[in-house]
Design an enzyme around this catalytic site. Structure first.
Site, short mmCIF file in Angstrom:
data_model
loop_
_atom_site.label_atom_id
_atom_site.label_comp_id
_atom_site.label_asym_id
_atom_site.label_seq_id
_atom_site.Cartn_x
_atom_site.Cartn_y
_atom_site.Cartn_z
CB VAL A 100 7.07 -4.22 5.54
CG1 VAL A 100 5.85 -4.13 4.62
CG2 VAL A 100 8.01 -5.34 5.06
CB CYS A 101 4.11 -0.69 6.00
SG CYS A 101 2.57 0.23 5.93
CB THR A 102 4.40 3.01 9.30
OG1 THR A 102 3.56 2.01 9.86
CG2 THR A 102 3.61 3.84 8.30
CB THR A 120 7.58 4.56 5.17
OG1 THR A 120 6.61 3.99 6.06
CG2 THR A 120 7.20 6.01 4.92
N GLY A 150 7.74 -0.16 0.79
CA GLY A 150 6.58 0.72 0.86
C GLY A 150 5.45 0.09 1.65
#
Lengths: 220, 220
Positions: A100-102, A120, A150
């Protein structure tokens, strides 16, 4: 067979990257959720909240699904050999390798994005090529057993999507109803294509240091 | 003046009721976030995740905003005199008295919903009259200084709405963009009016025991 689901914690993670999908995936039938870190000490998150792991990397069973949250602490996790080795080793045997995310950059540091479509947080998608990935904008991006989500709240949609895939649409719908996930954001500002331009530009400036941090951590 | 924001933790809370608005409200300018419980020991949540408080009820300053998350542990919190007294005492001096999900019933036990419009998780709105409230369906319901949010993920919308009120729309939009809150739920099942009927009925059955628990805790 109990499905083993594991989240990887590290200092200064964005807690909602983890707690969002946790709320959804802990409702997976016939599963056990592992909240994993280097030690059992509470892990400090970005919000001043300490998160208590359920086990250590050393104690973890082979996971069926591994999920890496993101946050400003990711560059530090990329520089930590033990964390990177754990992710790499677990990913080999896992059925789903996710972020998830970075958190995607930690997968990248473990060599898991090579030649793969991945996403990301919106502010970093374009530099996923430093991990050998094919940068792909989107809220949930799938490439084989790799699923990358994202930014931050994407983790809730990601969790529901995996729940539906594994346990069926009815289970996922019941969980969505249970968490009353009928979102009504007060603004239409959650995506850079629709947020006010001045706000997007100010935000991009805020992420410049972290972008350089990921470049440095990949090159190290 | 620093804005003092406090979340009240108790065993078996639904962690996303708390972690969602925490992620948003910790970005409030000129604020300090307090994560409060009876002791500094980690508080067990519904997902097996232990949450480490930053302080105890006894140490807390007067809060400007108090937020009560919900979860199956709420009935236990309603039966705990120290927790109820803390909420009541803080609410007197607070500018915003708030809850997410079934946290509303703890406000109710502290006498704070009498004659007020209030909401909670969809499965419990109709019984808010046991607290003397005027049950009001909605994702965020405002009555004077009282703000109650609906189930679980409503807390994210609630947090952004409070952030906009206190710090302005631009700050809230920047945070919404930062958490990429551009939701894309895989199903349209997050509200009982649109979820498949069979799933709503099965869910309602699941909440019957908790409904009785709130009735009993109010009557005790």
């Amino acid at each position: 067979m109990t499905m083993q689901i594991g989240f990887v914690l590290f200092p200064n993670l964005t807690q909602l990257d983890f707690t969002g999908p946790l709320q959804v995936l802990h409702r997976m039938p016939d599963s056990k959720v592992h909240i994993l870190a280097k030690t059992k000490d509470p892990v400090p998150s970005d919000c001043g909240l300490g998160l208590v792991p359920t086990g250590t990397f050393a104690e973890a069973p082979q996971l069926d699904l591994i999920c890496i949250p993101g946050g400003f602490g990711v560059a530090g996790a990329m520089a930590d050999d033990e964390t990177v080795a754990f992710v790499k080793r677990q990913a080999e045997g896992a059925r789903w390798v996710t972020s998830v995310c970075t958190g995607a950059f930690l997968l990248g540091k473990a060599g898991l994005l090579q030649g793969k479509k991945a996403t990301t947080h919106w502010a970093y998608v374009d530099i996923l090529d430093i991990c050998g990935a094919e940068p792909t904008r989107g809220r949930i991006v799938r490439d084989g057993k790799l699923i990358t989500a994202g930014g931050v709240t994407s983790g809730i949609d990601f969790g529901l999507s995996v729940l539906a895939e594994v346990a069926g649409a009815e289970v996922a719908q019941a969980v969505q109803l249970g968490i009353e996930y009928d979102p009504a954001p007060p603004f239409d500002a959650g995506h850079p294509s629709r947020a006010p331009k001045a706000i997007v530009e100010k935000s991009e400036a805020r992420y410049a240091t972290a972008r350089q941090g990921y470049r440095d951590a990949m090159a190290a």
